[in-house]
Design a protein around this motif. Structure first.
Motif, PDB file in Angstrom:
ATOM      1  N   ALA A   1      14.900   6.483   6.644  1.00 17.86           N
ATOM      2  CA  ALA A   1      15.907   6.934   5.679  1.00 17.86           C
ATOM      3  C   ALA A   1      16.817   5.778   5.306  1.00 17.86           C
ATOM      4  O   ALA A   1      16.824   4.729   5.963  1.00 17.86           O
ATOM      5  N   ALA A   2      17.597   5.987   4.234  1.00 15.04           N
ATOM      6  CA  ALA A   2      18.529   4.949   3.797  1.00 15.04           C
ATOM      7  C   ALA A   2      19.588   4.676   4.862  1.00 15.04           C
ATOM      8  O   ALA A   2      19.981   3.528   5.089  1.00 15.04           O
ATOM      9  N   LYS A   3      20.035   5.723   5.535  1.00 13.03           N
ATOM     10  CA  LYS A   3      21.024   5.584   6.605  1.00 13.03           C
ATOM     11  C   LYS A   3      20.691   6.558   7.719  1.00 13.03           C
ATOM     12  O   LYS A   3      20.482   7.751   7.475  1.00 13.03           O
ATOM     13  N   ILE A   4      20.644   6.043   8.929  1.00 12.00           N
ATOM     14  CA  ILE A   4      20.445   6.887  10.108  1.00 12.00           C
ATOM     15  C   ILE A   4      21.535   6.531  11.107  1.00 12.00           C
ATOM     16  O   ILE A   4      21.717   5.356  11.453  1.00 12.00           O
TER      17      ILE A   4
ATOM     18  N   SER B   1       0.815  -1.218   0.000  1.00  9.64           N
ATOM     19  CA  SER B   1       0.000   0.000   0.000  1.00  9.64           C
ATOM     20  C   SER B   1       0.845   1.263   0.000  1.00  9.64           C
ATOM     21  O   SER B   1       0.316   2.368  -0.140  1.00  9.64           O
ATOM     22  N   ASN B   2       2.163   1.093   0.144  1.00 15.30           N
ATOM     23  CA  ASN B   2       3.079   2.236   0.223  1.00 15.30           C
ATOM     24  C   ASN B   2       4.180   2.058  -0.816  1.00 15.30           C
ATOM     25  O   ASN B   2       5.282   1.606  -0.512  1.00 15.30           O
ATOM     26  N   PRO B   3       3.894   2.393  -2.097  1.00 13.20           N
ATOM     27  CA  PRO B   3       4.859   2.117  -3.172  1.00 13.20           C
ATOM     28  C   PRO B   3       6.203   2.823  -3.014  1.00 13.20           C
ATOM     29  O   PRO B   3       7.214   2.363  -3.528  1.00 13.20           O
ATOM     30  N   GLU B   4       6.226   3.925  -2.267  1.00 13.39           N
ATOM     31  CA  GLU B   4       7.490   4.648  -2.081  1.00 13.39           C
ATOM     32  C   GLU B   4       8.471   3.862  -1.215  1.00 13.39           C
ATOM     33  O   GLU B   4       9.683   4.033  -1.340  1.00 13.39           O
ATOM     34  N   LEU B   5       7.937   3.018  -0.327  1.00 11.62           N
ATOM     35  CA  LEU B   5       8.810   2.278   0.585  1.00 11.62           C
ATOM     36  C   LEU B   5       8.802   0.770   0.335  1.00 11.62           C
ATOM     37  O   LEU B   5       9.720   0.075   0.781  1.00 11.62           O
TER      38      LEU B   5
ATOM     39  N   LYS C   1       0.139   2.740   9.689  1.00  7.53           N
ATOM     40  CA  LYS C   1       0.926   3.141   8.519  1.00  7.53           C
ATOM     41  C   LYS C   1       2.407   3.133   8.885  1.00  7.53           C
ATOM     42  O   LYS C   1       2.785   3.449  10.022  1.00  7.53           O
ATOM     43  N   ILE C   2       3.221   2.769   7.902  1.00 10.37           N
ATOM     44  CA  ILE C   2       4.668   2.927   8.061  1.00 10.37           C
ATOM     45  C   ILE C   2       5.007   4.298   7.496  1.00 10.37           C
ATOM     46  O   ILE C   2       5.226   4.475   6.295  1.00 10.37           O
ATOM     47  N   LYS C   3       5.006   5.286   8.381  1.00  6.88           N
ATOM     48  CA  LYS C   3       5.128   6.677   7.955  1.00  6.88           C
ATOM     49  C   LYS C   3       5.656   7.505   9.116  1.00  6.88           C
ATOM     50  O   LYS C   3       5.308   7.271  10.274  1.00  6.88           O
ATOM     51  N   GLU C   4       6.496   8.470   8.803  1.00  9.50           N
ATOM     52  CA  GLU C   4       7.033   9.344   9.842  1.00  9.50           C
ATOM     53  C   GLU C   4       5.892  10.071  10.550  1.00  9.50           C
ATOM     54  O   GLU C   4       4.974  10.581   9.918  1.00  9.50           O
TER      55      GLU C   4
END
Length: 417
Positions: free
Chosen positions: A36-39, A14-18, A363-366
């Motif tokens: 993020a890619a790296k934290i 449901s979250n194509p960006e991630l 949701k997997i969202k900030e």
């Protein structure tokens, strides 16, 4: 709780960006602060780095039994919810399979209070009728107001068609969800397995597919007349799937589920005369299993459920005809679904369904509350007694080959790994 999850592959169609991306996820005070890619980690944050780590929305099961109150020796609420968490589930719908059954608002309050502070959320069903006896409606509106997400006389058929009609009309006033267990008791008679070749060979009394299908057909006619929301739990036959699919095409507000064991096993397992395989509805034929899997893939069947029913050893290790119905299934759910379906499909099935019960989909969202399951989908193993966290050990899956391992869950500001 401050956690930094490193290099997790996100599974969330449901979250194509991630979706299918590897990301670090920073969680602070129970909320997703950064993806993020790296934290870079800091000294106040615990780092989680695991082999082949995948992450998804927290898993949901629409049909689970424990024992408390009344049958605590089978399973307490506390241990049941811990078992669910260790199995990857962050929310479960609790069936009213207790003594006494929850048929009043005070019963629902007791169940909700008993689950406070747990990682996994408990969402109780109240009974549809008083004492689940099918004679008078229970306190449906009051139970809804105290947290009941639906109304179900667990595994008891609603024989009074007029009472179901009244129930559907009544709950439609406040958006309630009524259940009807798909079984015509008169046709099922004293049967306890599927009516078919295996039953004849073994000399066991059979339950015809007609007993399920006739009841579903009746209930759908009633739903078409009344309106409202109806849920048919644990379908088991090919024709049942077609009946539901046709009803959805008509626009009826109908949902249904299938027990995971009915997707995996057939009544050929009965040749072992092992009461672990005695479930209700019974294991059916290969034709039925294929139709059920197809129904899941096509969306005619809305949810899969573990249909987790703990039972004491003395209730199972008796003559087959006298044994209790039910198998535990929370611990093996992911491993079976991930074996039957592709991982993306399995995760989709494990994360859907909350909206039907009035819950908000995470949701997997900030900025969102963390409701996550961590897992490795590639590990293959044989399910053994050591994999069981439930108090009761009545699993039909012992010895089965499973695929996929749960690392842990994050929910309600807590973690369990």
């Amino acid at each position: 709780m401050n956690l930094l999850i490193k290099a997790a592959k996100i599974i969330d169609v449901s979250n194509p960006e991630l979706h299918s991306k590897k990301r670090d996820i920073l969680i602070k005070n129970g909320k997703i602060e950064k993806i993020a890619a790296k934290i870079a980690p800091d000294h106040q944050t615990e780092t989680v780095s695991l082999k082949n780590l995948h992450i998804s929305l927290g898993w949901f099961d629409s049909g689970v039994c424990f024992g408390e109150p009344g049958f605590e020796e089978r399973e307490t609420i506390a241990n049941g919810l811990e078992t669910a968490a260790k199995s990857g589930f962050t929310d479960i719908v609790l069936n009213p399979n207790t003594h006494p059954v929850p048929d009043s608002s005070s019963d629902i309050v007791f169940l909700k209070n008993a689950a406070k502070g747990q990682v996994t959320g408990l969402h109780p069903l109240g009974t549809l009728t008083m004492k689940a006896q099918g004679n008078d409606l229970a306190e449906l509106f009051d139970m809804k107001n105290t947290g009941a997400v639906g109304f179900y006389d667990f595994k008891h058929p609603m024989e009074n068609a007029n009472l179901l009609k009244i129930a559907l009309q009544y709950v439609s006033n406040f958006g309630g969800l009524a259940y009807s267990f798909p079984m015509d008791a008169a046709i099922a008679g004293k049967g306890n397995v599927n009516e078919g070749e295996s039953a004849v060979r073994l000399g066991l009394k059979g339950i015809p597919a007609l007993a399920e299908e006739l009841r579903i057909a009746r209930d759908l006619f009633i739903l078409e007349y009344t309106g409202g929301k109806l849920h048919i739990p644990t379908l088991s036959t090919a024709r049942s799937v077609k009946l539901i699919a046709d009803a959805k095409k008509k626009g009826l507000d109908i949902s249904c589920s299938v027990a995971i064991h009915n997707l995996l096993y057939t009544d050929s397992k009965l040749e072992e005369f092992d009461a672990a395989y005695k479930v209700m509805p019974p294991l059916r034929t290969k034709v039925d299993t294929k139709a059920l899997i197809k129904g899941v893939k096509e969306g005619s069947i809305d949810f899969v459920t573990s249909d987790h029913i703990p039972m004491n050893i003395e209730e199972k290790q008796v003559e087959f005809e006298n044994a209790a119905y039910g198998t535990i299934g929370l611990e093996s759910s992911f491993g079976i679904l991930n074996r039957i379906f592709e991982t993306e499909t399995a995760i989709g099935l494990l994360t859907k369904g909350r909206e039907r019960y009035g819950m908000e989909q995470p949701k997997i969202k900030e900025g969102e509350a963390a409701n996550l399951t961590l897992f490795d989908p590639e590990v293959k193993y044989r399910f053994e007694a050591k994999n069981i966290h439930s108090t009761s050990k009545n699993s039909m899956f012992l010895g089965a080959g499973l695929k996929g391992k749960v690392y842990g869950v994050i929910h309600n500001g807590r973690t369990l790994f």
